[in-house]
Design a protein around this motif. Structure first.
Motif, PDB file in Angstrom:
ATOM      1  N   CYS A  17      19.647  -9.697  -1.519  1.00  0.00           N
ATOM      2  CA  CYS A  17      19.471  -9.754   0.018  1.00  0.00           C
ATOM      3  C   CYS A  17      20.787  -8.739   0.785  1.00  0.00           C
ATOM      4  CB  CYS A  17      19.443 -11.150   0.410  1.00  0.00           C
ATOM      5  SG  CYS A  17      20.079 -11.314   2.149  1.00  0.00           S
ATOM      6  N   CYS A  62      19.384 -17.425   2.346  1.00  0.00           N
ATOM      7  CA  CYS A  62      19.611 -17.465   3.786  1.00  0.00           C
ATOM      8  C   CYS A  62      18.473 -17.353   4.638  1.00  0.00           C
ATOM      9  CB  CYS A  62      20.626 -16.127   4.255  1.00  0.00           C
ATOM     10  SG  CYS A  62      19.762 -14.611   4.231  1.00  0.00           S
ATOM     11  N   CYS A 110      23.183 -11.552   2.456  1.00  0.00           N
ATOM     12  CA  CYS A 110      24.133 -12.399   2.008  1.00  0.00           C
ATOM     13  C   CYS A 110      24.156 -11.950   0.187  1.00  0.00           C
ATOM     14  CB  CYS A 110      23.556 -13.934   2.011  1.00  0.00           C
ATOM     15  SG  CYS A 110      22.258 -14.045   0.980  1.00  0.00           S
ATOM     16  N   CYS A 149      14.654 -13.665   2.213  1.00  0.00           N
ATOM     17  CA  CYS A 149      15.788 -14.129   1.082  1.00  0.00           C
ATOM     18  C   CYS A 149      15.449 -15.583   0.804  1.00  0.00           C
ATOM     19  CB  CYS A 149      16.959 -13.876   1.638  1.00  0.00           C
ATOM     20  SG  CYS A 149      18.285 -14.512   0.682  1.00  0.00           S
ATOM     21  N   HIS A 191      22.379 -12.481  -2.284  1.00  0.00           N
ATOM     22  CA  HIS A 191      21.970 -13.461  -3.025  1.00  0.00           C
ATOM     23  C   HIS A 191      20.572 -12.625  -3.896  1.00  0.00           C
ATOM     24  CE1 HIS A 191      20.385 -17.069  -4.575  1.00  0.00           C
ATOM     25  NE2 HIS A 191      19.103 -16.833  -4.258  1.00  0.00           N
TER      26      HIS A 191
HETATM   27 ZN   LIG Z   1      20.354 -13.818   2.013  1.00  0.00          ZN
END
Ligand SMILES: [Zn+2]
Length: 151
Positions: free
Chosen positions: A3, A34, A6, A31, A8
């Protein structure tokens, strides 16, 4: 792909469609951490085969950097360099090949560079056309003069 918000590592594709010209696929992703959404694009990479046998993605920045070196001390603006880079890339992509020899990239630069600055053109041509003697320069200069005389 992680992502971009963030970082991720787990994202999910929620939509996938071809661009109008069919040259790319765009994917809408979300994502799982988030929940934010972003879009990715998948295209065929134009690859350049170098004489060393190494293959690398075509880079407009590299084209511009090479031309910028040839233009040292010449009255050539960054804008003109950027435009040249764009027209070289468009000319190469218009051929529709997925791979191109590095030397062909050099040759594709010659035409637009000649329009831009004749001294820089001669510097560049001496490398890509393999000028070996003053006579090679003289022949090229004669041709430049002849073409100027015609127009
Ligand atoms: Zn994210």
């Amino acid at each position: 792909m992680h992502c971009p918000f963030c970082r991720h590592p787990d994202t999910r594709v929620i939509d996938s469609r071809s661009t109008e010209d069919g040259a790319a696929i765009r994917r809408r992703r979300t994502c799982s951490k988030c929940g934010r959404r972003f879009t990715t694009q998948e295209t065929v990479l134009l690859m350049v085969n170098k004489r060393s046998g190494v293959t690398e993605p075509f880079s407009r920045e590299k084209v511009v950097a090479g031309v910028r070196r040839a233009c040292q001390g010449r009255p050539v603006s960054e804008d003109s360099l950027a435009q040249l880079g764009q027209s070289v890339e468009e000319a190469i992509r218009a051929r529709g090949a997925a791979e191109i020899a590095a030397n062909e990239v050099g040759l594709a630069i010659l035409g637009p560079l000649r329009e831009l600055d004749e001294v820089a053109y001669l510097r560049f041509a001496s490398v890509y056309r393999g000028f070996e003697s003053l006579a090679d320069f003289e022949a090229e200069i004669q041709q430049l003069k002849a073409e100027k005389g015609e127009s």
